[in-house]
Design a protein around this motif. Structure first.
Motif, short mmCIF file in Angstrom:
data_model
loop_
_atom_site.label_atom_id
_atom_site.label_comp_id
_atom_site.label_asym_id
_atom_site.label_seq_id
_atom_site.Cartn_x
_atom_site.Cartn_y
_atom_site.Cartn_z
N TRP A 51 0.82 -1.20 0.00
CA TRP A 51 0.00 0.00 0.00
C TRP A 51 0.86 1.25 0.00
O TRP A 51 0.58 2.21 -0.69
CB TRP A 51 -0.89 0.03 1.24
N THR A 57 -4.15 4.37 -4.34
CA THR A 57 -4.93 3.66 -3.33
C THR A 57 -6.13 4.51 -2.94
O THR A 57 -6.17 5.71 -3.20
CB THR A 57 -4.11 3.40 -2.06
N GLY A 110 -0.12 5.75 -1.65
CA GLY A 110 -0.25 5.10 -0.35
C GLY A 110 0.54 5.77 0.76
O GLY A 110 0.01 6.01 1.86
N LEU A 133 -7.23 1.19 4.35
CA LEU A 133 -6.87 1.35 2.95
C LEU A 133 -7.46 0.22 2.13
O LEU A 133 -7.58 -0.91 2.60
CB LEU A 133 -5.35 1.35 2.79
N THR A 135 -7.89 -1.03 -2.33
CA THR A 135 -7.26 -0.75 -3.61
C THR A 135 -8.31 -0.27 -4.60
O THR A 135 -9.50 -0.50 -4.43
CB THR A 135 -6.58 -2.00 -4.22
#
Ligand code: NI
Length: 138
Positions: A51, A57, A110, A133, A135
């Protein structure tokens, strides 16, 4: 039929106190076995590291804070303005008489999103904070 993934065994030297603490925690959490737990931890670690490197992200930053605390609201707003390219939207809920819940939707690199989340969460007076987080599917 899908092939069963290959597994490997490896030996690890670890501090005994740390291992005992880990074993106790696994028992508490009813983990089926230690291999499963170590595998989950390694997988999470790899995902988190990726990440930070990822260019694209998405995620949310959730935080709870007391808006009566001197300058806190101003400080949190100022930090967010430094990251206006990363912040898509922000929802503020008046949780109780003094506490507020804020959920910020973020998008971008990220490492930059993590830096923003750390700054907000580490601000004195923020009672709880969490970065989630995900994707964008690439
Ligand atoms: Ni509020």
């Amino acid at each position: 039929m899908k092939d069963k993934p290959k597994t490997s065994r490896f030996a690890v030297s670890i501090n005994t106190d740390l291992l005992n603490e880990f074993n106790d925690l696994l028992k508490e959490k009813n983990y089926p076995n230690r291999s499963q737990a170590v595998q989950d931890i390694i997988r999470n670690y790899i995902i988190e590291e990726k990440w930070d490197e990822a260019e694209n992200t998405m995620g949310t930053i959730t935080m709870v804070f007391n808006h009566h605390k001197r300058n806190l609201t101003e400080t949190l707003t100022k930090i967010q303005h430094d990251y206006n390219d990363e912040i898509i939207s922000n929802t503020h809920v008046h949780l109780t008489h003094e506490n507020c819940l804020e959920v910020i939707i973020v998008k971008g690199k990220g490492s930059k999103i993590r830096a923003l989340a750390n700054q907000l969460i580490q601000t004195k007076g923020v009672l709880h904070g969490k970065l989630t987080l995900t994707t964008a599917g690439e």
